[in-house]
Write an enzyme that holds these catalytic residues in place. Structure first.
Site, PDB file in Angstrom:
ATOM      1  N   GLU A  45      72.645  29.036  10.822  1.00 37.84           N
ATOM      2  CA  GLU A  45      72.721  30.188  11.508  1.00 37.84           C
ATOM      3  C   GLU A  45      73.975  29.843  12.739  1.00 37.84           C
ATOM      4  O   GLU A  45      74.571  30.597  12.963  1.00 37.84           O
ATOM      5  CB  GLU A  45      71.525  30.580  12.253  1.00 37.84           C
ATOM      6  N   ASP A  49      77.274  32.390  12.374  1.00 38.39           N
ATOM      7  CA  ASP A  49      78.013  33.004  13.697  1.00 38.39           C
ATOM      8  C   ASP A  49      79.286  32.944  13.868  1.00 38.39           C
ATOM      9  O   ASP A  49      80.242  33.815  14.030  1.00 38.39           O
ATOM     10  CB  ASP A  49      77.012  32.809  14.899  1.00 38.39           C
ATOM     11  N   ASP A 118      69.490  36.426  11.805  1.00 37.31           N
ATOM     12  CA  ASP A 118      69.698  35.050  12.048  1.00 37.31           C
ATOM     13  C   ASP A 118      69.821  34.549  10.267  1.00 37.31           C
ATOM     14  O   ASP A 118      70.643  33.444   9.984  1.00 37.31           O
ATOM     15  CB  ASP A 118      68.459  34.184  12.332  1.00 37.31           C
ATOM     16  N   GLU A 121      73.309  35.326   9.091  1.00 37.64           N
ATOM     17  CA  GLU A 121      74.490  34.366   9.641  1.00 37.64           C
ATOM     18  C   GLU A 121      74.276  32.976   8.954  1.00 37.64           C
ATOM     19  O   GLU A 121      75.372  32.486   8.236  1.00 37.64           O
ATOM     20  CB  GLU A 121      74.145  34.156  10.798  1.00 37.64           C
TER      21      GLU A 121
END
Length: 228
Positions: A45, A49, A118, A121
């Site tokens: 995650e 991102d 989450d 990502e």
């Protein structure tokens, strides 16, 4: 490692077949079911991102070479925020393949915005590690689709518009007041009032405070603009 039929179907939905399928399994594994032999998706995650941010920043620069940093920033934020990631996750039914612990599953984890965002990502990071930035970029731009094209209007959201309206008339920024909260903990409903210094207000209810604030602001700004 051979993926199950549901994960193979998920690969088709995202348009990527994994050379290292264990990356996809890890991306879909929530901390509630992780163990010493089963890693969760938190590190992916973190990476995803950053990959999403790079892809979106590049896409925005290419899409509008004349835009200033001040114009680009809200567009970027609208595209990479957790709510948008969760919307994309719902679009590809990511919740159906999330690997969750029993308690998280019973509390509606497959529908939770934070978990979906989450995991989305993490999937981005898994593709990046499996096949490189080009593959991750292709998947992101395919799934985000028209969101990139319409982001300029979306980025100027209702709360921003209402604040600008108030400031243009010498007023303080609007206040957002939580009036009520109902529903179970895993699916709350918030009722929020957007209130101006001069007393005008509007209310809205939604499953998150942010969405309720946006709804209240949109109702109020529409009413004010009609009156003027």
């Amino acid at each position: 490692m051979k993926l199950s039929a549901d994960l193979q179907a998920f690969e088709r939905r995202i348009g990527h077949s994994f050379a290292r399928p264990e990356l996809l399994v890890r991306a879909l594994t929530h901390g509630s079911i992780s163990s010493s032999t089963r890693a969760d998706n938190q590190r992916l995650e973190f990476l995803g991102d950053r990959v999403l941010g790079l892809v979106m920043a590049t896409a925005l620069l290419e899409d509008d070479p004349q835009a200033s940093e001040g114009q680009l920033a809200p567009r970027f934020n609208a595209l990479v925020r957790k709510e948008t990631c969760a919307d994309v996750a719902r679009q590809i039914d990511l919740g159906a393949v999330l690997k969750l612990g029993r308690s998280e599953m019973l509390s509606g984890g497959r529908r939770k915005q934070a978990l979906l965002g989450d995991a989305m990502e993490a999937v981005i990071a898994a593709i990046y590690l499996d096949a490189g930035l080009g593959a991750a970029r292709d998947m992101i731009l395919s799934l985000w689709g028209e969101r990139v094209a319409r982001v300029e209007s979306d980025a100027r959201d209702a709360k921003t518009a209402l604040q600008e309206w108030a400031q243009a008339r010498g007023q303080k920024p609007p206040a957002y007041v939580e009036l009520a909260r109902s529903g179970p903990d895993h699916a709350p409903v918030f009722t929020i009032a957007a209130r101006l210094q001069t007393g005008e207000e509007a209310q809205a209810s939604a499953g998150s405070k942010r969405q309720a604030e946006q709804g209240a602001a949109a109702t109020l700004i529409e009413r004010l603009e009609q009156e003027t």
